[in-house]
Design a protein around this motif. Structure first.
Motif, short mmCIF file in Angstrom:
data_model
loop_
_atom_site.label_atom_id
_atom_site.label_comp_id
_atom_site.label_asym_id
_atom_site.label_seq_id
_atom_site.Cartn_x
_atom_site.Cartn_y
_atom_site.Cartn_z
N ILE A 205 0.85 -1.19 0.00
CA ILE A 205 0.00 0.00 0.00
C ILE A 205 0.89 1.25 0.00
CG2 ILE A 205 -1.62 1.36 1.36
CD1 ILE A 205 -3.07 -0.91 0.20
N THR A 206 0.61 2.18 -0.90
CA THR A 206 1.32 3.46 -0.98
C THR A 206 0.30 4.56 -1.20
OG1 THR A 206 1.57 3.55 -3.40
CG2 THR A 206 3.19 2.22 -2.17
N PRO A 207 0.73 5.84 -1.16
CA PRO A 207 -0.23 6.92 -1.44
C PRO A 207 -0.83 6.83 -2.84
CG PRO A 207 1.70 7.79 -0.32
CD PRO A 207 2.02 6.37 -0.67
N PRO B 20 -8.07 3.40 -5.05
CA PRO B 20 -9.05 3.33 -3.96
C PRO B 20 -9.69 1.95 -3.78
CG PRO B 20 -9.32 5.38 -5.16
CD PRO B 20 -8.32 4.56 -5.93
N HIS B 21 -9.92 1.24 -4.87
CA HIS B 21 -10.64 -0.04 -4.73
C HIS B 21 -9.85 -1.05 -3.91
CE1 HIS B 21 -8.18 -1.04 -8.35
NE2 HIS B 21 -8.20 -2.25 -7.85
N TRP B 22 -8.50 -0.92 -3.86
CA TRP B 22 -7.73 -1.86 -3.06
C TRP B 22 -7.97 -1.66 -1.56
CZ3 TRP B 22 -6.63 -6.05 -5.17
CH2 TRP B 22 -6.15 -6.13 -6.48
N PHE B 23 -8.22 -0.43 -1.14
CA PHE B 23 -8.55 -0.20 0.27
C PHE B 23 -9.86 -0.90 0.62
CE2 PHE B 23 -5.72 3.34 -0.73
CZ PHE B 23 -4.87 3.34 0.38
N ARG C 283 -11.13 -3.60 -0.84
CA ARG C 283 -10.92 -5.05 -0.85
C ARG C 283 -10.07 -5.50 0.34
NH1 ARG C 283 -9.95 -5.74 -7.45
NH2 ARG C 283 -11.96 -4.79 -8.01
N LEU C 284 -9.08 -4.68 0.70
CA LEU C 284 -8.26 -4.97 1.88
C LEU C 284 -9.13 -4.99 3.13
CD1 LEU C 284 -5.29 -5.13 3.16
CD2 LEU C 284 -5.59 -2.69 3.54
N ALA C 285 -9.98 -3.97 3.27
CA ALA C 285 -10.85 -3.89 4.44
C ALA C 285 -11.81 -5.07 4.50
CB ALA C 285 -11.62 -2.57 4.43
N GLU C 286 -12.32 -5.48 3.36
CA GLU C 286 -13.26 -6.60 3.33
C GLU C 286 -12.60 -7.86 3.88
OE1 GLU C 286 -16.02 -9.11 0.13
OE2 GLU C 286 -14.87 -7.36 -0.53
N THR C 287 -11.39 -8.14 3.44
CA THR C 287 -10.68 -9.33 3.91
C THR C 287 -10.33 -9.22 5.38
OG1 THR C 287 -9.82 -9.86 1.72
CG2 THR C 287 -8.58 -10.72 3.62
N THR D 69 1.95 9.05 7.74
CA THR D 69 2.02 9.66 9.06
C THR D 69 2.92 8.89 10.03
OG1 THR D 69 0.04 8.48 9.80
CG2 THR D 69 -0.26 10.70 8.88
N GLN D 70 3.23 7.64 9.72
CA GLN D 70 4.04 6.81 10.60
C GLN D 70 5.04 6.01 9.77
OE1 GLN D 70 3.12 8.31 13.32
NE2 GLN D 70 2.85 6.50 14.60
N ARG D 71 6.07 5.51 10.43
CA ARG D 71 6.96 4.53 9.81
C ARG D 71 6.19 3.21 9.80
NH1 ARG D 71 11.66 5.04 14.01
NH2 ARG D 71 9.84 5.59 15.29
N ALA D 72 5.75 2.80 8.63
CA ALA D 72 4.80 1.69 8.56
C ALA D 72 4.88 1.00 7.21
CB ALA D 72 3.38 2.21 8.80
N VAL D 73 4.25 -0.18 7.16
CA VAL D 73 4.10 -0.88 5.89
C VAL D 73 2.84 -1.73 5.96
CG1 VAL D 73 5.43 -2.95 6.55
CG2 VAL D 73 5.27 -2.29 4.15
N CYS D 74 2.17 -1.88 4.82
CA CYS D 74 1.06 -2.82 4.69
C CYS D 74 1.25 -3.56 3.37
CB CYS D 74 -0.28 -2.10 4.71
SG CYS D 74 -1.69 -3.21 4.45
N LEU D 75 1.32 -4.88 3.45
CA LEU D 75 1.42 -5.73 2.27
C LEU D 75 0.14 -6.53 2.11
CD1 LEU D 75 5.02 -7.23 2.70
CD2 LEU D 75 4.36 -5.18 1.44
N PHE D 76 -0.23 -6.80 0.87
CA PHE D 76 -1.35 -7.69 0.63
C PHE D 76 -1.10 -8.52 -0.61
CE2 PHE D 76 -2.65 -3.93 -1.79
CZ PHE D 76 -3.20 -4.47 -2.96
N LEU D 77 -1.80 -9.63 -0.68
CA LEU D 77 -1.71 -10.53 -1.83
C LEU D 77 -3.00 -10.45 -2.63
CD1 LEU D 77 -0.10 -13.75 -0.29
CD2 LEU D 77 0.99 -12.02 -1.74
N GLU D 78 -2.83 -10.20 -3.92
CA GLU D 78 -3.96 -10.23 -4.84
C GLU D 78 -4.16 -11.66 -5.32
OE1 GLU D 78 -5.14 -8.56 -9.31
OE2 GLU D 78 -3.30 -7.86 -8.31
N ALA D 79 -5.36 -12.16 -5.13
CA ALA D 79 -5.69 -13.52 -5.55
C ALA D 79 -5.98 -13.56 -7.05
CB ALA D 79 -6.91 -14.02 -4.77
N PRO D 80 -6.02 -14.75 -7.64
CA PRO D 80 -6.30 -14.85 -9.07
C PRO D 80 -7.63 -14.21 -9.49
CG PRO D 80 -5.41 -16.91 -8.26
CD PRO D 80 -5.64 -16.05 -7.06
#
Length: 275
Positions: free
Chosen positions: A127-129, A133-136, A138-142, A160-171
């Protein structure tokens, strides 16, 4: 999900009404408090870590303003006194065991990444700036389906913070799994090199592929290599055998400390604000 335009930036808040209100209040509080090492913020609520009974007024005020607050690194003897004080003031409390890891965690994560590549049918994203929008959504749904509350979007994007969020896109184009980490404390805090770690969620259809291990390991290594994080911690319910297993595999173990949430019953009705 709720959105708000703040100085030209779209901020997304997740969860139910009370959770969104907490995140919205915390986002603005952090603008006022981010330079004070006494406070921490991971995108859900502003809290005071390592709290003792003298911190009751601060945590009580934060819980009234946000609907909830939290203190990581609470010692058992202090937590018992804190619970008594908050209960006497009409608050509810919630508890997670604090699991922690350091060099052993990093070694286990490196070994995990070496032996377990991302399955070929999945695509890894951060996740980056610039994330669409649709990925947010789908991320929230999961995440929310697993009772995991994502932090506010400006934390997920590391704005706003030193942070990271990774996600996997399914087929099928949906989010199969996610993980995240946030260095929630000021650099001059006693916890300034530590990272909250977790946000592990896997869609039911994608379970059984060790995706939490794959993402959890990569998140910890990113925080170490990018921001210098040397300690990783998370709160785990005593009856959450799956999370305890993932933590153990990645070298994150029981510390004897606790994570204590303080809840305004008018906002949360005594129920916890996340898994």
């Amino acid at each position: 999900m709720d959105t708000q335009e703040v100085w030209g930036t779209t901020v997304r808040y997740f969860g139910n009404h009370a959770q969104q209100r907490m995140q919205r209040s915390a986002h603005h509080l952090w603008t006022l408090l981010h330079n004070d090492p006494a406070f921490g913020y991971e995108g859900r609520s502003v809290g005071v870590d390592g709290a003792s009974p003298r911190d009751v007024p601060l945590l009580a005020a934060l819980a009234r303003v946000q609907g909830a607050s939290i203190s990581h690194y609470t010692h058992p003897e202090d937590e018992a006194a804190l619970v008594r004080d908050f209960t006497a003031q009409g608050f509810a409390t919630d508890h997670w065991d604090q699991f922690m890891g350091n060099e052993a965690c990093l070694a286990a994560c490196r070994a995990e990444v070496r032996k377990r590549p991302i399955p070929e049918s999945y695509r890894l994203h951060r996740i980056t700036p610039e994330t669409a929008p649709h990925w947010f959504d789908r991320l929230a749904e999961t995440a929310l389906a697993c009772h995991v509350l994502p932090p506010a979007s400006t934390v997920l994007t590391a704005e706003t913070q030193r942070a990271v969020c990774l996600f996997l896109e399914a087929p099928d184009g949906q989010v199969a799994a996610c993980a995240g980490a946030v260095m929630r404390n000021h650099r001059e805090s006693p916890y300034g090199t530590a990272s909250w770690w977790g946000m592990l969620a896997v869609r039911e259809a994608d379970r059984g592929r060790a995706l939490s291990l794959a993402l959890g390991a990569r998140v910890a290594l990113h925080m170490h290599e990018t921001f210098g994080a040397d300690t990783f911690y998370t709160g785990v319910r005593r009856d959450n055998a799956v999370s305890r297993h993932v933590c153990a595999r990645l070298g994150v173990v029981e510390s004897g400390l606790g994570c204590l949430a303080v809840l305004d019953p008018e906002a949360f009705g005594g129920a916890g604000f996340t898994k």
